[in-house]
Design a protein around this motif. Structure first.
Motif, PDB file in Angstrom:
ATOM      1  N   PHE A  93      -6.919  10.737   2.857  1.00 30.65           N
ATOM      2  CA  PHE A  93      -6.594   9.313   2.925  1.00 30.65           C
ATOM      3  C   PHE A  93      -7.351   8.617   4.039  1.00 30.65           C
TER       4      PHE A  93
ATOM      5  N   GLY B 128      -6.560  -2.158  -0.356  1.00 32.20           N
ATOM      6  CA  GLY B 128      -7.068  -1.558   0.874  1.00 32.20           C
ATOM      7  C   GLY B 128      -8.379  -2.162   1.324  1.00 32.20           C
ATOM      8  N   LYS B 129      -9.204  -2.564   0.366  1.00 25.83           N
ATOM      9  CA  LYS B 129     -10.489  -3.171   0.692  1.00 25.83           C
ATOM     10  C   LYS B 129     -10.316  -4.518   1.383  1.00 25.83           C
TER      11      LYS B 129
ATOM     12  N   THR C   2      -3.211   3.462   7.012  1.00 22.41           N
ATOM     13  CA  THR C   2      -2.654   4.626   6.321  1.00 22.41           C
ATOM     14  C   THR C   2      -1.351   5.070   6.973  1.00 22.41           C
TER      15      THR C   2
ATOM     16  N   PRO D 137      -8.460   1.379   9.259  1.00 20.90           N
ATOM     17  CA  PRO D 137      -8.048   2.233   8.135  1.00 20.90           C
ATOM     18  C   PRO D 137      -7.020   3.313   8.464  1.00 20.90           C
TER      19      PRO D 137
ATOM     20  N   TRP E  60     -10.966   8.365   2.843  1.00 24.12           N
ATOM     21  CA  TRP E  60     -11.062   7.400   1.749  1.00 24.12           C
ATOM     22  C   TRP E  60     -10.995   5.964   2.274  1.00 24.12           C
ATOM     23  N   ASN E  61     -10.024   5.659   3.109  1.00 20.14           N
ATOM     24  CA  ASN E  61      -9.855   4.288   3.604  1.00 20.14           C
ATOM     25  C   ASN E  61     -11.017   3.842   4.487  1.00 20.14           C
TER      26      ASN E  61
ATOM     27  N   LYS F 272     -13.709   0.693   3.170  1.00 18.55           N
ATOM     28  CA  LYS F 272     -13.962  -0.498   3.980  1.00 18.55           C
ATOM     29  C   LYS F 272     -15.437  -0.647   4.328  1.00 18.55           C
TER      30      LYS F 272
ATOM     31  N   TYR G 116      -4.277   0.162  -5.430  1.00 14.10           N
ATOM     32  CA  TYR G 116      -4.213   0.598  -4.034  1.00 14.10           C
ATOM     33  C   TYR G 116      -5.591   0.441  -3.374  1.00 14.10           C
ATOM     34  N   SER G 117      -6.637   0.838  -4.073  1.00  9.33           N
ATOM     35  CA  SER G 117      -7.993   0.756  -3.529  1.00  9.33           C
ATOM     36  C   SER G 117      -8.437  -0.689  -3.345  1.00  9.33           C
TER      37      SER G 117
ATOM     38  N   LEU H 170       0.838  -1.207   0.000  1.00  6.82           N
ATOM     39  CA  LEU H 170       0.000   0.000   0.000  1.00  6.82           C
ATOM     40  C   LEU H 170       0.868   1.250   0.000  1.00  6.82           C
TER      41      LEU H 170
END
Length: 305
Positions: free
Chosen positions: A229, A173-174, A184, A180, A232-233, A237, A169-170, A73
């Motif tokens: 970030f 991250g999921k 990050t 989250p 977003w994270n 999720k 990256y997305s 990541l």
């Protein structure tokens, strides 16, 4: 409407990222992409790590076991995406870079369906195509056939690379089970360890840095790094990469609005494309479906009474 706060987070994240495009264009004239990335994320660590420790209270044993995906990541989302973005801004305009980023949601949806087996409703698919159509109008300046005639410069190609990197990256991250904010912060820490030797090799460039570049770095670290970030994270999720990804289509719209505030003119096709992007985001996010279900349940309850 329990998803409302996550939609709001995604809107704010994309708005802050739009500002990153504008500030990045100014800062990249004085600082290298490596130093822009390194300085903003080192500063962000001083905020992200305490937030992660206090708010999420992570299990550091589990964090340690997940070091490989966290490192990936960091390489993709922190180093790769940012270096490609700031390199692109050295050759193309913030608006053009943001317009190219509008293809990101389509890639995220595609790979989410293929790799994560996420599903989309018919309304969400319609919203996706409406949003992409709006982005296409923005990209071609209203001449839809012009998509076949566009000649991409070096900045455009670098931006396409950034979009591909952000897609993966997305997706990664999921799948990560780490909280989250912690994810990050730790991925940023790992990325800075890797990037530090390259930054120091270039030397310290801050002696001749202007005030606007300093303001730009502060904005990038506080809003584009920390707030965006984290927002977003958290949202990815909770609502999935495919639904969150469609909000990235707001970046060119917000970039155009910021440019307007700075004195640039907005063309008719940009307004039309922006409206379609907003409609597409509204449909794909599930807001309309949830609203219809809420109204339906309310009517059923009233009849039962």
């Amino acid at each position: 409407m329990n998803k409302l706060k996550y939609w709001l987070m995604l809107v704010l994240a994309t708005f802050f990222w739009a500002g990153n495009y504008v500030f990045g264009k100014y800062v990249v004239t004085e600082l290298s992409p490596i130093w822009i990335t390194f300085s903003r994320w080192v500063l962000a660590l001083f905020v992200l790590l305490p937030i992660a420790i206090v708010v999420e209270k992570p299990n550091w044993y589990h964090v340690k076991k997940a070091w490989k995906p966290l490192l990936l990541l960091g390489i993709l989302g922190i180093i790769g995406y940012n270096l490609l973005l700031y390199s692109a801004l050295g050759y193309t305009s913030p608006t053009n870079a943001a317009l190219i980023s509008a293809i990101n949601p389509g890639l995220i949806v595609l790979f989410s369906v293929l790799l994560l087996k996420e599903s989309l409703t018919r309304m969400q698919i319609i919203g996706l195509f409406i949003s992409l159509f709006g982005a296409l109008i923005l990209l071609t300046r209203g001449d839809l056939l012009g998509i076949f005639e566009i000649r991409y410069n070096r900045g455009d190609l670098l931006m396409i690379g950034a979009v591909i990197v952000w897609t993966f990256y997305s997706i990664i991250g999921k799948r990560l089970s780490i909280p989250p904010i912690t994810a990050t912060a730790v991925s940023t820490l790992l990325a800075m360890v890797i990037l530090a030797p390259f930054a120091f090799w270039e030397g310290f460039p801050f002696a001749k840095t202007s005030q606007i570049s300093i303001y730009g770095i502060i904005y990038m670290f506080l809003f584009s790094s920390v707030c965006s970030f984290v927002f977003w994270n958290i949202s990815v999720k909770k609502i999935g990469a495919s639904q969150a990804g469609i909000f990235l289509n707001l970046i060119p719209v917000f970039t155009a609005l910021i440019s307007l505030a700075l004195g640039e003119t907005i063309r008719l096709e940009q307004m039309v494309g922006g409206i379609l992007v907003f409609i597409g985001v509204y449909l794909t996010s599930g807001m309309l479906t949830n609203r219809m279900e809420h109204v339906k349940k309310k009517k059923e309850l009233s009849k039962g009474a």
